[in-house]
Write a protein that holds these residues in place. Structure first.
Motif, mmCIF file in Angstrom:
data_model
loop_
_atom_site.group_PDB
_atom_site.id
_atom_site.type_symbol
_atom_site.label_atom_id
_atom_site.label_comp_id
_atom_site.label_asym_id
_atom_site.label_seq_id
_atom_site.Cartn_x
_atom_site.Cartn_y
_atom_site.Cartn_z
ATOM 1 N N THR A 19 0.834 -1.194 0.000
ATOM 2 C CA THR A 19 0.000 0.000 0.000
ATOM 3 C C THR A 19 0.869 1.244 0.000
ATOM 4 O O THR A 19 1.846 1.317 0.753
ATOM 5 N N GLU A 20 0.513 2.202 -0.840
ATOM 6 C CA GLU A 20 1.160 3.516 -0.804
ATOM 7 C C GLU A 20 0.280 4.448 0.021
ATOM 8 O O GLU A 20 -0.938 4.488 -0.174
ATOM 9 N N TYR A 21 0.902 5.174 0.951
ATOM 10 C CA TYR A 21 0.206 6.196 1.736
ATOM 11 C C TYR A 21 0.744 7.558 1.320
ATOM 12 O O TYR A 21 1.953 7.774 1.348
ATOM 13 N N ARG A 22 -0.160 8.472 0.937
ATOM 14 C CA ARG A 22 0.200 9.849 0.573
ATOM 15 C C ARG A 22 -0.475 10.789 1.557
ATOM 16 O O ARG A 22 -1.676 10.677 1.817
ATOM 17 N N PHE A 23 0.321 11.691 2.098
ATOM 18 C CA PHE A 23 -0.130 12.625 3.124
ATOM 19 C C PHE A 23 0.041 14.067 2.649
ATOM 20 O O PHE A 23 1.094 14.402 2.109
ATOM 21 N N GLN A 24 -0.935 14.877 2.920
ATOM 22 C CA GLN A 24 -0.771 16.323 2.873
ATOM 23 C C GLN A 24 -0.428 16.731 4.310
ATOM 24 O O GLN A 24 -0.594 15.939 5.245
ATOM 25 N N PRO A 25 0.063 17.953 4.536
ATOM 26 C CA PRO A 25 0.420 18.351 5.902
ATOM 27 C C PRO A 25 -0.723 18.076 6.887
ATOM 28 O O PRO A 25 -1.875 18.428 6.632
ATOM 29 N N GLY A 26 -0.400 17.374 7.973
ATOM 30 C CA GLY A 26 -1.371 17.076 9.015
ATOM 31 C C GLY A 26 -2.235 15.848 8.772
ATOM 32 O O GLY A 26 -2.961 15.414 9.662
ATOM 33 N N ASP A 27 -2.198 15.267 7.572
ATOM 34 C CA ASP A 27 -2.984 14.052 7.308
ATOM 35 C C ASP A 27 -2.503 12.913 8.195
ATOM 36 O O ASP A 27 -1.347 12.881 8.616
ATOM 37 N N ASN A 28 -3.401 11.972 8.440
ATOM 38 C CA ASN A 28 -3.056 10.832 9.288
ATOM 39 C C ASN A 28 -3.627 9.536 8.726
ATOM 40 O O ASN A 28 -4.511 9.559 7.870
ATOM 41 N N THR A 29 -3.113 8.416 9.229
ATOM 42 C CA THR A 29 -3.606 7.106 8.808
ATOM 43 C C THR A 29 -4.866 6.706 9.557
ATOM 44 O O THR A 29 -5.617 5.856 9.096
ATOM 45 N N GLY A 30 -5.092 7.290 10.724
ATOM 46 C CA GLY A 30 -6.141 6.817 11.624
ATOM 47 C C GLY A 30 -5.561 5.746 12.531
ATOM 48 O O GLY A 30 -4.592 5.065 12.182
ATOM 49 N N TRP A 31 -6.128 5.623 13.718
ATOM 50 C CA TRP A 31 -5.647 4.638 14.693
ATOM 51 C C TRP A 31 -5.843 3.239 14.120
ATOM 52 O O TRP A 31 -6.910 2.918 13.604
ATOM 53 N N HIS A 32 -4.807 2.403 14.192
ATOM 54 C CA HIS A 32 -4.912 1.043 13.671
ATOM 55 C C HIS A 32 -3.918 0.124 14.370
ATOM 56 O O HIS A 32 -2.962 0.579 14.972
ATOM 57 N N ARG A 33 -4.206 -1.173 14.259
ATOM 58 C CA ARG A 33 -3.314 -2.227 14.769
ATOM 59 C C ARG A 33 -2.849 -3.043 13.578
ATOM 60 O O ARG A 33 -3.663 -3.494 12.768
ATOM 61 N N HIS A 34 -1.549 -3.265 13.477
ATOM 62 C CA HIS A 34 -0.997 -4.047 12.383
ATOM 63 C C HIS A 34 -1.208 -5.534 12.650
ATOM 64 O O HIS A 34 -0.743 -6.058 13.658
ATOM 65 N N GLY A 35 -1.903 -6.200 11.733
ATOM 66 C CA GLY A 35 -2.192 -7.619 11.858
ATOM 67 C C GLY A 35 -1.129 -8.515 11.241
ATOM 68 O O GLY A 35 -1.264 -9.737 11.268
ATOM 69 N N HIS A 36 -0.085 -7.881 10.664
ATOM 70 C CA HIS A 36 1.006 -8.624 10.022
ATOM 71 C C HIS A 36 2.328 -7.929 10.331
ATOM 72 O O HIS A 36 2.347 -6.721 10.602
ATOM 73 N N ASP A 37 3.440 -8.665 10.252
ATOM 74 C CA ASP A 37 4.753 -8.013 10.205
ATOM 75 C C ASP A 37 4.751 -7.125 8.962
ATOM 76 O O ASP A 37 4.065 -7.427 7.975
ATOM 77 N N TYR A 38 5.536 -6.034 8.999
ATOM 78 C CA TYR A 38 5.523 -5.134 7.845
ATOM 79 C C TYR A 38 6.837 -4.383 7.693
ATOM 80 O O TYR A 38 7.606 -4.253 8.633
ATOM 81 N N VAL A 39 7.046 -3.904 6.467
ATOM 82 C CA VAL A 39 8.198 -3.089 6.109
ATOM 83 C C VAL A 39 7.663 -1.785 5.534
ATOM 84 O O VAL A 39 6.731 -1.798 4.720
ATOM 85 N N VAL A 40 8.247 -0.659 5.955
ATOM 86 C CA VAL A 40 7.905 0.648 5.391
ATOM 87 C C VAL A 40 9.105 1.162 4.615
ATOM 88 O O VAL A 40 10.239 1.114 5.110
ATOM 89 N N VAL A 41 8.843 1.651 3.392
ATOM 90 C CA VAL A 41 9.879 2.236 2.548
ATOM 91 C C VAL A 41 9.485 3.680 2.249
ATOM 92 O O VAL A 41 8.561 3.930 1.469
ATOM 93 N N PRO A 42 10.150 4.661 2.882
ATOM 94 C CA PRO A 42 9.849 6.059 2.606
ATOM 95 C C PRO A 42 10.169 6.424 1.157
ATOM 96 O O PRO A 42 11.208 6.030 0.627
ATOM 97 N N LEU A 43 9.277 7.159 0.532
ATOM 98 C CA LEU A 43 9.490 7.602 -0.842
ATOM 99 C C LEU A 43 10.189 8.959 -0.908
ATOM 100 O O LEU A 43 10.578 9.395 -1.991
ATOM 101 N N MET A 44 10.331 9.600 0.239
ATOM 102 C CA MET A 44 11.014 10.889 0.316
ATOM 103 C C MET A 44 11.464 11.113 1.752
ATOM 104 O O MET A 44 11.001 10.430 2.658
ATOM 105 N N ASP A 45 12.404 12.015 1.942
ATOM 106 C CA ASP A 45 12.791 12.402 3.299
ATOM 107 C C ASP A 45 11.609 13.103 3.960
ATOM 108 O O ASP A 45 10.841 13.812 3.293
ATOM 109 N N GLY A 46 11.470 12.941 5.251
ATOM 110 C CA GLY A 46 10.384 13.607 5.957
ATOM 111 C C GLY A 46 10.352 13.222 7.416
ATOM 112 O O GLY A 46 11.266 12.570 7.940
ATOM 113 N N LYS A 47 9.272 13.617 8.059
ATOM 114 C CA LYS A 47 9.109 13.398 9.489
ATOM 115 C C LYS A 47 7.652 13.014 9.744
ATOM 116 O O LYS A 47 6.746 13.612 9.156
#
Length: 93
Positions: A19-47
């Motif tokens: 899944t790709e997640y795209r955020f505008q300033p202040g956007d969020n994923t919403g509270w969630h629990r990960h049901g699987h092991d996972y890897v995140v790959v940032p597409l750009m520098d950020g915080k």
């Protein structure tokens, strides 16, 4: 998830969810629990700001530098950037 970040699922099969997640300033994923092991790959520098049951913390993300987390992580991920931010999440089934 019920957040304001735009989630685009590219692959969902018997082995992985990508899944790709795209955020505008202040956007969020919403509270969630990960049901699987996972890897995140940032597409750009950020915080990102991470809200957990223990409070909030910030993480510096580096373009192309992946990180791994185990199943069971519970949090809300919030963009702490002045512009668009994005990462790819790969869940391992």
């Amino acid at each position: 998830m019920t957040g304001s970040a735009k989630a685009t699922v590219f692959i969902d099969n018997e082995r992985v969810i990508v899944t790709e997640y795209r955020f505008q300033p202040g956007d969020n994923t919403g509270w969630h629990r990960h049901g699987h092991d996972y890897v995140v790959v940032p597409l750009m520098d950020g915080k990102v700001k991470l809200m957990t049951k223990d409070g909030e913390s910030f993480a510096e993300m580096k373009k192309g530098a992946p990180y791994f987390r185990k199943e069971g992580v519970e949090h809300d991920v919030i963009s702490a950037n002045e512009g668009e931010y994005a990462f790819i999440e790969i869940e391992l089934k």
